[in-house]
Design a protein around this motif. Sequence first.
Motif, PDB file in Angstrom:
ATOM      1  N   LEU A 132       0.824  -1.214   0.000  1.00  0.00           N
ATOM      2  CA  LEU A 132       0.000   0.000   0.000  1.00  0.00           C
ATOM      3  C   LEU A 132       0.856   1.261   0.000  1.00  0.00           C
ATOM      4  CD1 LEU A 132      -2.736  -0.890   2.644  1.00  0.00           C
ATOM      5  CD2 LEU A 132      -3.061  -0.675   0.187  1.00  0.00           C
ATOM      6  N   ALA A 133       1.950   1.235   0.760  1.00  0.00           N
ATOM      7  CA  ALA A 133       2.785   2.433   0.884  1.00  0.00           C
ATOM      8  C   ALA A 133       4.180   2.035   1.329  1.00  0.00           C
ATOM      9  CB  ALA A 133       2.177   3.412   1.878  1.00  0.00           C
ATOM     10  N   SER A 134       5.132   2.917   1.083  1.00  0.00           N
ATOM     11  CA  SER A 134       6.505   2.708   1.523  1.00  0.00           C
ATOM     12  C   SER A 134       7.169   4.074   1.687  1.00  0.00           C
ATOM     13  CB  SER A 134       7.282   1.856   0.511  1.00  0.00           C
ATOM     14  OG  SER A 134       7.339   2.516  -0.752  1.00  0.00           O
ATOM     15  N   GLY A 135       8.280   4.084   2.405  1.00  0.00           N
ATOM     16  CA  GLY A 135       8.968   5.347   2.578  1.00  0.00           C
ATOM     17  C   GLY A 135       9.908   5.337   3.757  1.00  0.00           C
ATOM     18  N   THR A 136      10.230   6.522   4.233  1.00  0.00           N
ATOM     19  CA  THR A 136      11.134   6.676   5.366  1.00  0.00           C
ATOM     20  C   THR A 136      10.615   7.763   6.298  1.00  0.00           C
ATOM     21  OG1 THR A 136      12.490   8.289   4.160  1.00  0.00           O
ATOM     22  CG2 THR A 136      13.171   5.994   4.026  1.00  0.00           C
ATOM     23  N   VAL A 210      -3.361  -3.257   8.470  1.00  0.00           N
ATOM     24  CA  VAL A 210      -2.170  -3.417   7.644  1.00  0.00           C
ATOM     25  C   VAL A 210      -1.038  -4.051   8.442  1.00  0.00           C
ATOM     26  CG1 VAL A 210      -2.748  -1.436   6.192  1.00  0.00           C
ATOM     27  CG2 VAL A 210      -1.314  -1.098   8.209  1.00  0.00           C
ATOM     28  N   ARG A 211      -0.125  -4.667   7.707  1.00  0.00           N
ATOM     29  CA  ARG A 211       1.109  -5.156   8.311  1.00  0.00           C
ATOM     30  C   ARG A 211       2.211  -4.189   7.927  1.00  0.00           C
ATOM     31  NH1 ARG A 211       1.461  -9.884   6.230  1.00  0.00           N
ATOM     32  NH2 ARG A 211       0.754 -11.122   8.009  1.00  0.00           N
ATOM     33  N   CYS A 212       2.847  -3.611   8.913  1.00  0.00           N
ATOM     34  CA  CYS A 212       3.899  -2.619   8.666  1.00  0.00           C
ATOM     35  C   CYS A 212       5.249  -3.226   9.050  1.00  0.00           C
ATOM     36  CB  CYS A 212       3.635  -1.354   9.482  1.00  0.00           C
ATOM     37  SG  CYS A 212       4.721   0.017   9.050  1.00  0.00           S
ATOM     38  N   CYS A 213       6.142  -3.277   8.079  1.00  0.00           N
ATOM     39  CA  CYS A 213       7.496  -3.778   8.302  1.00  0.00           C
ATOM     40  C   CYS A 213       8.421  -2.565   8.419  1.00  0.00           C
ATOM     41  CB  CYS A 213       7.912  -4.679   7.142  1.00  0.00           C
ATOM     42  SG  CYS A 213       9.491  -5.510   7.399  1.00  0.00           S
ATOM     43  N   ILE A 214       9.080  -2.423   9.574  1.00  0.00           N
ATOM     44  CA  ILE A 214       9.888  -1.236   9.866  1.00  0.00           C
ATOM     45  C   ILE A 214      11.321  -1.651  10.176  1.00  0.00           C
ATOM     46  CG2 ILE A 214      10.074   0.836  11.297  1.00  0.00           C
ATOM     47  CD1 ILE A 214       7.148   0.382  12.102  1.00  0.00           C
ATOM     48  N   ALA A 215      12.279  -0.947   9.590  1.00  0.00           N
ATOM     49  CA  ALA A 215      13.691  -1.219   9.860  1.00  0.00           C
ATOM     50  C   ALA A 215      14.414   0.074  10.215  1.00  0.00           C
ATOM     51  CB  ALA A 215      14.356  -1.871   8.654  1.00  0.00           C
ATOM     52  N   PRO A 216      15.218   0.061  11.280  1.00  0.00           N
ATOM     53  CA  PRO A 216      16.001   1.248  11.630  1.00  0.00           C
ATOM     54  C   PRO A 216      17.314   1.254  10.843  1.00  0.00           C
ATOM     55  CG  PRO A 216      16.367  -0.448  13.262  1.00  0.00           C
ATOM     56  CD  PRO A 216      15.426  -1.032  12.236  1.00  0.00           C
ATOM     57  N   PHE A 217      17.833   2.452  10.572  1.00  0.00           N
ATOM     58  CA  PHE A 217      19.121   2.559   9.892  1.00  0.00           C
ATOM     59  C   PHE A 217      20.022   3.512  10.660  1.00  0.00           C
ATOM     60  CE2 PHE A 217      16.405   0.713   6.778  1.00  0.00           C
ATOM     61  CZ  PHE A 217      17.234  -0.228   6.167  1.00  0.00           C
ATOM     62  N   LEU A 218      21.181   2.996  11.046  1.00  0.00           N
ATOM     63  CA  LEU A 218      22.145   3.722  11.857  1.00  0.00           C
ATOM     64  C   LEU A 218      23.387   4.037  11.019  1.00  0.00           C
ATOM     65  CD1 LEU A 218      20.372   1.795  13.752  1.00  0.00           C
ATOM     66  CD2 LEU A 218      22.215   2.019  15.404  1.00  0.00           C
ATOM     67  N   ASN A 219      24.099   5.095  11.391  1.00  0.00           N
ATOM     68  CA  ASN A 219      25.363   5.355  10.714  1.00  0.00           C
ATOM     69  C   ASN A 219      26.480   4.581  11.422  1.00  0.00           C
ATOM     70  OD1 ASN A 219      26.065   6.818  13.028  1.00  0.00           O
ATOM     71  ND2 ASN A 219      25.666   8.803  12.091  1.00  0.00           N
ATOM     72  N   GLY A 220      27.707   4.773  10.947  1.00  0.00           N
ATOM     73  CA  GLY A 220      28.817   4.027  11.516  1.00  0.00           C
ATOM     74  C   GLY A 220      29.104   4.352  12.967  1.00  0.00           C
ATOM     75  N   SER A 221      28.617   5.494  13.433  1.00  0.00           N
ATOM     76  CA  SER A 221      28.793   5.887  14.833  1.00  0.00           C
ATOM     77  C   SER A 221      27.721   5.306  15.745  1.00  0.00           C
ATOM     78  CB  SER A 221      28.800   7.419  14.942  1.00  0.00           C
ATOM     79  OG  SER A 221      29.825   7.980  14.151  1.00  0.00           O
ATOM     80  N   VAL A 231       4.308  -0.844   3.994  1.00  0.00           N
ATOM     81  CA  VAL A 231       2.973  -1.165   4.510  1.00  0.00           C
ATOM     82  C   VAL A 231       2.282  -2.098   3.522  1.00  0.00           C
ATOM     83  CG1 VAL A 231       0.723  -0.239   5.178  1.00  0.00           C
ATOM     84  CG2 VAL A 231       2.805   1.059   5.693  1.00  0.00           C
ATOM     85  N   ASN A 232       1.865  -3.274   4.026  1.00  0.00           N
ATOM     86  CA  ASN A 232       1.167  -4.258   3.196  1.00  0.00           C
ATOM     87  C   ASN A 232      -0.264  -4.428   3.672  1.00  0.00           C
ATOM     88  OD1 ASN A 232       3.365  -5.590   1.385  1.00  0.00           O
ATOM     89  ND2 ASN A 232       4.285  -5.488   3.419  1.00  0.00           N
ATOM     90  N   ARG A 233      -1.177  -4.594   2.744  1.00  0.00           N
ATOM     91  CA  ARG A 233      -2.586  -4.756   3.106  1.00  0.00           C
ATOM     92  C   ARG A 233      -2.839  -6.122   3.733  1.00  0.00           C
ATOM     93  NH1 ARG A 233      -2.781  -4.668  -2.476  1.00  0.00           N
ATOM     94  NH2 ARG A 233      -3.640  -2.563  -2.493  1.00  0.00           N
ATOM     95  N   LEU A 234      -3.724  -6.135   4.701  1.00  0.00           N
ATOM     96  CA  LEU A 234      -4.163  -7.375   5.348  1.00  0.00           C
ATOM     97  C   LEU A 234      -5.653  -7.609   5.161  1.00  0.00           C
ATOM     98  CD1 LEU A 234      -2.387  -7.632   8.819  1.00  0.00           C
ATOM     99  CD2 LEU A 234      -2.046  -9.047   6.821  1.00  0.00           C
ATOM    100  N   ASP A 235      -6.396  -6.539   4.787  1.00  0.00           N
ATOM    101  CA  ASP A 235      -7.855  -6.663   4.763  1.00  0.00           C
ATOM    102  C   ASP A 235      -8.329  -7.720   3.772  1.00  0.00           C
ATOM    103  OD1 ASP A 235      -8.619  -3.691   2.768  1.00  0.00           O
ATOM    104  OD2 ASP A 235      -7.051  -5.186   2.595  1.00  0.00           O
ATOM    105  N   PHE A 236      -7.507  -8.003   2.727  1.00  0.00           N
ATOM    106  CA  PHE A 236      -7.922  -9.029   1.779  1.00  0.00           C
ATOM    107  C   PHE A 236      -7.831 -10.417   2.407  1.00  0.00           C
ATOM    108  CE2 PHE A 236      -4.059 -11.230   0.410  1.00  0.00           C
ATOM    109  CZ  PHE A 236      -3.109 -10.451   1.012  1.00  0.00           C
ATOM    110  N   LEU A 237      -7.061 -10.514   3.509  1.00  0.00           N
ATOM    111  CA  LEU A 237      -6.964 -11.796   4.205  1.00  0.00           C
ATOM    112  C   LEU A 237      -8.052 -11.951   5.270  1.00  0.00           C
ATOM    113  CD1 LEU A 237      -3.107 -11.867   4.784  1.00  0.00           C
ATOM    114  CD2 LEU A 237      -4.404 -13.163   3.076  1.00  0.00           C
ATOM    115  N   GLU A 238      -8.496 -10.832   5.814  1.00  0.00           N
ATOM    116  CA  GLU A 238      -9.437 -10.877   6.925  1.00  0.00           C
ATOM    117  C   GLU A 238     -10.603  -9.936   6.659  1.00  0.00           C
ATOM    118  OE1 GLU A 238      -7.603 -10.721  10.867  1.00  0.00           O
ATOM    119  OE2 GLU A 238      -5.670 -10.830   9.854  1.00  0.00           O
ATOM    120  N   GLN A 239     -11.701 -10.487   6.212  1.00  0.00           N
ATOM    121  CA  GLN A 239     -12.903  -9.696   5.997  1.00  0.00           C
ATOM    122  C   GLN A 239     -14.081 -10.404   6.674  1.00  0.00           C
ATOM    123  OE1 GLN A 239     -14.008  -6.981   5.097  1.00  0.00           O
ATOM    124  NE2 GLN A 239     -12.417  -5.951   3.949  1.00  0.00           N
TER     125      GLN A 239
END
Length: 305
Positions: A132-136, A210-221, A231-239
Motif C-alpha cells: 500500500l505504501a513505503s517510505g522513510t 495493515v502489516r507494517c514492516c519497519i527497519a532502523p538505519f544507523l550510521n557508523g557511529s 505497509v502491506n494490506r491485510l484486509d484481503f486476508l481478513e474480511q
Amino acid sequence: MPSDPKQLITLLKEPAAVCRVNNDKWELVQANRYLAELLGCKRNELLRPGGVRDFQLDDLLGDPRETMERLKAKEPVVVETAFPVGAGGTLQLEIHLSLLEEPESRVLLLASDASHAKWLQTELLRGCEQVLASGTFLPSLTVETLDIHTEEAPSPLRKKARLSVLDFLPVADQSLLQETLEALKKRGRSGEPKEVVLHTRKLRARAQKVRCCIAPFLNGSGKLVRYAFVVNRLDFLEQPEDPSVRLKMLMMEKGISATEMSRLTGLSMTTISKLRNGKIQTPRRLTSELVAAELGVRTTEIWTD
C-alpha cells in the motif's frame, strides 16, 4: 565555490572529503565531521597516513589516471561499496566524485548511505501487489518520504507533505507503534526489521488493517538516522462477514466500550448488546446511522443489507 578545500568541506552539511593524486596514488587532503560520523571514526583518523581500514581510496576509486580522465571529460563517476561498521552492520555507501576547478587535480568526494533505499527495493519486490505504501521517517517521527502505491498507477505516487507517522494512526495504535520503535532502538541493529499489525485511515478512504514492516538505519557511529517502512494490506486476508464481528472490531479500534456507545448514541444497553452479539442482524435505519456516525464509517461498512 571556495577554492580552499578545508573551507569548502566545512561549508557542506553532508559527508564530504577532498582528495588528490600524489605519485599515482589517491591521497585524502581534507574530510569533514559528517563523513567521520557516517563511517564511525574520528576525522583525524581519516587524515592520518594509512587512513581508515576498509576506506582505502586506492581500492575505492580505482586507477587514478583513468578516473581523472573520466572526470575531466565530465563523465559522472559514482562508486558503490559495502563498508563494515560495528556490531556486524554494513553501510551501503554511494560515493559521487567531481573535479574541482581550483586547485587543479583535486577531487570532491560526496558520500551517502544507501542502505535504506536498497532495503526498500528488496521489500517492495517481495511484497509486489500487496504493498500500500513505503517510505522513510526520521527519529522525530516526521515523514521524510512517502510513496503511495495505487491500483491505478503502475508506479508509486510520491507525497511531499511533512507529516508525523502518528497522523496516519488511530490513538489506540500510536502507542503500539512507539513501543515497536523503542524495541528497535534498544536492539540497535541497522537494517533488521520488525513487523507490527496496525490500522490506518489516511492511505485509503476507509480504515484498513495493515502489516507494517519497519527497519532502523544507523550510521557508523551507531546514531539512528532514519527508519524505512513498507505497509502491506491485510484486509484481503481478513474480511469478517458477520456484521457483529465488524462492529466489535470497529469499536475496539476506536476504543469505545458498549457502555460508552450507549451513552453517545442514546440507544439502550440492551440494543447495543444485541448488535454486538448478532441477535440484531438488520437494525433499523436510525439505529445503524447513530452507531456508524460515532464510529466514523458508513453504515454499509458494518451492515451490508
